[in-house]
Design a protein around this motif. Structure first.
Motif, PDB file in Angstrom:
ATOM      1  N   TYR A  68       0.801  -1.218   0.000  1.00 34.35           N
ATOM      2  CA  TYR A  68       0.000   0.000   0.000  1.00 34.35           C
ATOM      3  C   TYR A  68       0.842   1.281   0.000  1.00 34.35           C
ATOM      4  O   TYR A  68       0.299   2.362  -0.187  1.00 34.35           O
ATOM      5  N   ARG A  69       2.140   1.165   0.213  1.00 32.64           N
ATOM      6  CA  ARG A  69       3.014   2.343   0.055  1.00 32.64           C
ATOM      7  C   ARG A  69       3.389   2.454  -1.414  1.00 32.64           C
ATOM      8  O   ARG A  69       3.927   1.514  -1.989  1.00 32.64           O
ATOM      9  N   GLN A  70       3.109   3.579  -2.005  1.00 31.84           N
ATOM     10  CA  GLN A  70       3.316   3.726  -3.446  1.00 31.84           C
ATOM     11  C   GLN A  70       4.799   3.756  -3.792  1.00 31.84           C
ATOM     12  O   GLN A  70       5.603   4.345  -3.066  1.00 31.84           O
ATOM     13  N   GLY A  71       5.162   3.115  -4.885  1.00 34.76           N
ATOM     14  CA  GLY A  71       6.543   3.149  -5.359  1.00 34.76           C
ATOM     15  C   GLY A  71       7.095   1.760  -5.580  1.00 34.76           C
ATOM     16  O   GLY A  71       6.880   0.837  -4.777  1.00 34.76           O
ATOM     17  N   LYS A  72       7.823   1.598  -6.682  1.00 30.84           N
ATOM     18  CA  LYS A  72       8.347   0.281  -7.035  1.00 30.84           C
ATOM     19  C   LYS A  72       9.333  -0.237  -6.000  1.00 30.84           C
ATOM     20  O   LYS A  72       9.365  -1.430  -5.690  1.00 30.84           O
ATOM     21  N   GLY A  73      10.166   0.651  -5.451  1.00 36.70           N
ATOM     22  CA  GLY A  73      11.107   0.220  -4.428  1.00 36.70           C
ATOM     23  C   GLY A  73      10.406  -0.346  -3.207  1.00 36.70           C
ATOM     24  O   GLY A  73      10.861  -1.341  -2.615  1.00 36.70           O
ATOM     25  N   ASN A  74       9.304   0.258  -2.813  1.00 37.42           N
ATOM     26  CA  ASN A  74       8.539  -0.248  -1.668  1.00 37.42           C
ATOM     27  C   ASN A  74       7.953  -1.621  -1.960  1.00 37.42           C
ATOM     28  O   ASN A  74       7.893  -2.489  -1.078  1.00 37.42           O
ATOM     29  N   VAL A  75       7.511  -1.822  -3.202  1.00 34.96           N
ATOM     30  CA  VAL A  75       6.959  -3.125  -3.579  1.00 34.96           C
ATOM     31  C   VAL A  75       8.050  -4.196  -3.517  1.00 34.96           C
ATOM     32  O   VAL A  75       7.851  -5.290  -2.976  1.00 34.96           O
ATOM     33  N   ILE A  76       9.216  -3.887  -4.072  1.00 35.16           N
ATOM     34  CA  ILE A  76      10.302  -4.869  -4.100  1.00 35.16           C
ATOM     35  C   ILE A  76      10.790  -5.176  -2.693  1.00 35.16           C
ATOM     36  O   ILE A  76      11.128  -6.326  -2.375  1.00 35.16           O
ATOM     37  N   ARG A  77      10.817  -4.180  -1.833  1.00 37.43           N
ATOM     38  CA  ARG A  77      11.211  -4.426  -0.440  1.00 37.43           C
ATOM     39  C   ARG A  77      10.297  -5.478   0.191  1.00 37.43           C
ATOM     40  O   ARG A  77      10.765  -6.402   0.857  1.00 37.43           O
ATOM     41  N   ARG A  78       8.995  -5.343  -0.016  1.00 35.09           N
ATOM     42  CA  ARG A  78       8.060  -6.313   0.566  1.00 35.09           C
ATOM     43  C   ARG A  78       8.191  -7.684  -0.094  1.00 35.09           C
ATOM     44  O   ARG A  78       8.147  -8.718   0.581  1.00 35.09           O
ATOM     45  N   MET A  79       8.355  -7.703  -1.399  1.00 35.52           N
ATOM     46  CA  MET A  79       8.555  -8.979  -2.102  1.00 35.52           C
ATOM     47  C   MET A  79       9.743  -9.749  -1.530  1.00 35.52           C
ATOM     48  O   MET A  79       9.642 -10.935  -1.195  1.00 35.52           O
ATOM     49  N   PHE A  80      10.873  -9.066  -1.439  1.00 35.18           N
ATOM     50  CA  PHE A  80      12.091  -9.723  -0.993  1.00 35.18           C
ATOM     51  C   PHE A  80      11.977 -10.178   0.460  1.00 35.18           C
ATOM     52  O   PHE A  80      12.575 -11.179   0.858  1.00 35.18           O
ATOM     53  N   ARG A  81      11.214  -9.452   1.252  1.00 37.96           N
ATOM     54  CA  ARG A  81      11.068  -9.801   2.662  1.00 37.96           C
ATOM     55  C   ARG A  81      10.147 -11.007   2.847  1.00 37.96           C
ATOM     56  O   ARG A  81      10.406 -11.860   3.704  1.00 37.96           O
ATOM     57  N   GLU A  82       9.108 -11.103   2.046  1.00 36.52           N
ATOM     58  CA  GLU A  82       8.064 -12.096   2.304  1.00 36.52           C
ATOM     59  C   GLU A  82       8.284 -13.440   1.620  1.00 36.52           C
ATOM     60  O   GLU A  82       7.754 -14.454   2.079  1.00 36.52           O
ATOM     61  N   ILE A  83       9.036 -13.478   0.525  1.00 38.57           N
ATOM     62  CA  ILE A  83       9.089 -14.687  -0.297  1.00 38.57           C
ATOM     63  C   ILE A  83      10.450 -15.353  -0.181  1.00 38.57           C
ATOM     64  O   ILE A  83      11.493 -14.709  -0.286  1.00 38.57           O
ATOM     65  N   ASP A  84      10.424 -16.678   0.024  1.00 39.02           N
ATOM     66  CA  ASP A  84      11.644 -17.493   0.038  1.00 39.02           C
ATOM     67  C   ASP A  84      11.638 -18.400  -1.181  1.00 39.02           C
ATOM     68  O   ASP A  84      10.642 -19.111  -1.439  1.00 39.02           O
TER      69      ASP A  84
END
Length: 314
Positions: A59-75
């Motif tokens: 929900y935080r706008q911006g591609k960097g914010n999306v990638i941060r969550r992706m990298f944190r949540e997925i193994d």
């Protein structure tokens, strides 16, 4: 832990997301496709879910914010990241994934600039900006990355879990590249075809504002990753200015024995002091950076051990 995780950050890509999910699923049927919806208002998330993707939200706008969550949540053993705008044909996906799984690459760059990018892309300032950024980074960091700002990349588990995501927007690709080069990670380039967005699909990248942010990111990361060179160049510039101001005063003094411009002499002295401070600052920060590099190797080993434990459990 997934064997292959396909990561697709999306913001209002309803026109193309269904095709992208289906195409990548056909090429990599064993992969889990994750679509991260970044506040889309056109039903992108629902379409991706209907096409078979796992849909999550940032929900935080911006591609960097999306990638941060992706990298944190997925193994996963291997991560493949691409955009949801259907500009990257998926024919190269298998080769990019194999470079990680079989050759042990930490990051595989989908190189658009060596193929069809300059013919397909209709925005001349984007073409110029990509070339400028590539030249700047390769010169500053002594690297040979063919495409700095591509959104088509594959990563190892170790890269994803040790990469500090600091950017919030489109400058994230630049940050990834510099991090990989500076930390001496194994980076490979794979030439991929590029096609421009289909009619009606609008780019979210602003040529001028996002371009300026990318250039500022390069300067910031050059200061962080190469402090001795950065502050050494600054010290050299300040010393040159000081010498230019001081030299006429010195020549006048040698000729007449008088110092007629005391304010200029004082300014010259302060500038030289600033040059020395800059040099010592660079030396101090470079020592701190060397320690951080050693600490990073330990973090990399910890990430590897974590990967091995997770792989054993699956």
């Amino acid at each position: 832990m997934d064997t292959i995780a396909v990561l697709i950050p999306c913001y209002n890509e309803s026109q193309t997301i269904t095709k992208v999910v289906r195409d990548i699923s056909a090429v990599l049927p064993e992969a889990t496709v994750y679509v991260y919806d970044n506040n889309s208002t056109d039903g992108t998330g629902d379409l991706a879910r209907a096409a078979g993707a796992v849909v999550r939200h940032e929900y935080r706008q911006g591609k960097g914010n999306v990638i941060r969550r992706m990298f944190r949540e997925i193994d996963a053993r291997c991560y493949l990241m691409l955009d949801g705008d259907d500009t990257y044909p998926v024919a190269s996906a298998r080769e990019m994934v194999d470079r990680v799984l079989e050759r042990g690459a930490d990051m595989v760059v989908g190189d658009r600039l060596s193929s069809t990018y300059f013919q397909e892309n209709k925005r001349p300032f984007h073409n110029f900006g990509n070339s400028l950024v590539r030249t700047a980074i390769n010169c500053l960091f002594h690297s040979d990355i063919k495409d700095i700002m591509t959104g088509y990349r594959a990563f190892s588990y170790q890269f994803v879990k040790t990469f500090p995501v600091l950017s919030g927007g489109f400058e994230i690709e630049t940050e990834m590249t510099i991090h990989a080069v500076d930390r001496k990670m194994f980076v490979e380039n794979v030439v991929v075809d590029y096609r421009d967005r289909p009619a009606g699909s609008e780019s979210k990248l602003n040529t001028y504002s996002d371009g300026a942010r990318v250039l500022m990111t390069i300067v910031r990361l050059f200061r962080v990753y190469c402090p001795l060179r950065f502050f050494g160049l600054l010290a050299l510039l300040l010393a040159a200015v000081s010498a230019i101001l001081f030299l006429p005063i010195l020549l006048t003094y040698l000729d007449t024995g008088l110092v007629p411009r005391f304010p200029t002499l004082i300014v010259s002295g302060f500038i030289m002091v600033a040059a020395l401070q800059s040099l010592f600052c660079g030396l101090l920060l470079d020592n701190m950076r060397q320690k951080d590099c050693r600490d990073f190797e330990f973090r990399l080993q910890q990430a590897h051990d974590s990967f091995e434990r997770a792989a054993d459990r699956t």
